[in-house]
Design an enzyme around this catalytic site. Sequence first.
Site, mmCIF file in Angstrom:
data_model
loop_
_atom_site.group_PDB
_atom_site.id
_atom_site.type_symbol
_atom_site.label_atom_id
_atom_site.label_comp_id
_atom_site.label_asym_id
_atom_site.label_seq_id
_atom_site.Cartn_x
_atom_site.Cartn_y
_atom_site.Cartn_z
ATOM 1 N N ASP A 8 23.654 63.491 41.348
ATOM 2 C CA ASP A 8 23.175 62.162 40.964
ATOM 3 C C ASP A 8 24.316 61.370 40.326
ATOM 4 O OD1 ASP A 8 23.390 63.015 38.317
ATOM 5 O OD2 ASP A 8 21.242 62.906 37.877
ATOM 6 N N CYS A 65 23.688 67.632 38.447
ATOM 7 C CA CYS A 65 23.135 66.444 37.784
ATOM 8 C C CYS A 65 23.599 66.512 36.328
ATOM 9 C CB CYS A 65 21.605 66.356 37.938
ATOM 10 S SG CYS A 65 20.660 67.664 37.142
ATOM 11 N N GLY A 66 22.907 65.884 35.419
ATOM 12 C CA GLY A 66 23.373 65.896 34.033
ATOM 13 C C GLY A 66 23.371 67.287 33.436
ATOM 14 N N THR A 67 22.243 67.979 33.603
ATOM 15 C CA THR A 67 22.118 69.348 33.079
ATOM 16 C C THR A 67 22.140 70.405 34.181
ATOM 17 O OG1 THR A 67 19.720 69.230 33.296
ATOM 18 C CG2 THR A 67 20.671 68.592 31.157
ATOM 19 N N VAL A 69 19.444 71.041 35.693
ATOM 20 C CA VAL A 69 18.059 71.535 35.724
ATOM 21 C C VAL A 69 17.173 70.729 36.672
ATOM 22 C CG1 VAL A 69 15.968 71.946 34.356
ATOM 23 C CG2 VAL A 69 18.207 72.539 33.415
ATOM 24 N N GLY A 70 17.147 69.415 36.501
ATOM 25 C CA GLY A 70 16.245 68.597 37.319
ATOM 26 C C GLY A 70 16.500 68.773 38.804
ATOM 27 N N ASN A 99 20.303 87.887 42.943
ATOM 28 C CA ASN A 99 19.205 86.993 43.340
ATOM 29 C C ASN A 99 19.385 86.406 44.733
ATOM 30 O OD1 ASN A 99 19.941 85.933 40.101
ATOM 31 N ND2 ASN A 99 18.166 87.210 40.528
ATOM 32 N N ARG A 109 27.078 67.166 32.312
ATOM 33 C CA ARG A 109 27.107 66.911 30.872
ATOM 34 C C ARG A 109 27.233 68.215 30.087
ATOM 35 N NH1 ARG A 109 22.170 62.507 31.253
ATOM 36 N NH2 ARG A 109 23.488 60.703 31.646
ATOM 37 N N ARG A 132 17.752 97.498 45.609
ATOM 38 C CA ARG A 132 16.622 97.160 44.730
ATOM 39 C C ARG A 132 16.508 95.644 44.535
ATOM 40 N NH1 ARG A 132 20.787 98.647 41.387
ATOM 41 N NH2 ARG A 132 21.101 97.451 39.467
ATOM 42 N N HIS A 133 17.632 94.955 44.680
ATOM 43 C CA HIS A 133 17.599 93.497 44.512
ATOM 44 C C HIS A 133 16.887 92.824 45.689
ATOM 45 C CE1 HIS A 133 20.087 94.019 41.049
ATOM 46 N NE2 HIS A 133 20.977 94.684 41.767
ATOM 47 N N ARG A 136 13.216 92.692 45.048
ATOM 48 C CA ARG A 136 12.817 91.629 44.100
ATOM 49 C C ARG A 136 12.883 90.247 44.749
ATOM 50 N NH1 ARG A 136 16.532 94.924 39.821
ATOM 51 N NH2 ARG A 136 15.084 96.666 39.616
HETATM 52 C C1 RB5 Z 1 19.830 61.557 34.341
HETATM 53 O O1 RB5 Z 1 19.914 60.794 33.195
HETATM 54 C C2 RB5 Z 1 19.474 62.998 33.972
HETATM 55 O O2 RB5 Z 1 18.148 63.064 33.564
HETATM 56 C C3 RB5 Z 1 19.734 63.946 35.132
HETATM 57 O O3 RB5 Z 1 21.059 63.861 35.511
HETATM 58 C C4 RB5 Z 1 19.484 65.416 34.866
HETATM 59 O O4 RB5 Z 1 20.107 65.845 33.694
HETATM 60 C C5 RB5 Z 1 18.114 65.883 34.985
HETATM 61 O O5 RB5 Z 1 17.804 67.067 34.874
#
Ligand code: RB5
Length: 147
Positions: A8, A65-67, A69-70, A99, A109, A132-133, A136
């Site tokens: 992103d 992305c930033g983290t 995660v999203g 995995n 970030r 074994r993996h 899973r």
């Molecule tokens: C965007 O601001 C931020 O929410 C996105 O990059 C990300 O960190 C989401 O998980």
Amino acid sequence: MKIAIGNDHTAVDLKMEVMEYVKSLGHEVVNMGTDSKESCHYPEYGEKVGRAVADKEVDCGILICGTGVGISLAANKIKGVRCGVCSDTTTAHLIKEHNNANVIAFGARIVGNEQAKDIVKSYLDAEFMGGRHQIRVDMIREIEEKG
Ligand code: RB5
């Protein structure tokens, strides 16, 4: 390998640097992320890369992305995608070895540029250990089948 990369707006510069690095390792890179720093929506890019991996258009994917995660959450909604967030090189090789992750994600970030490249190299150099993996990973697929 043929590798899809998606990102992103938070990760444009890091994506460019990672892309060049992955190419320098001898891989082909398909840029499926945004090249603009204008605010956008990360699920779009998680989905694009996830579908390319699930449809076997590419061998694996990298998402930023930033983290991390999203974009990983979005990719994991695609059947057959196994994506995890890696902020260190140990996770990056184990996510492949144990995995059989076909996509990795990290946060622009969260990790620095050099760490990001080390994470990518650790992942790309690793091989799934099976045994074994595999049991899973199959169990994860069964959960996915149940919906
Ligand atoms: C965007 O601001 C931020 O929410 C996105 O990059 C990300 O960190 C989401 O998980």
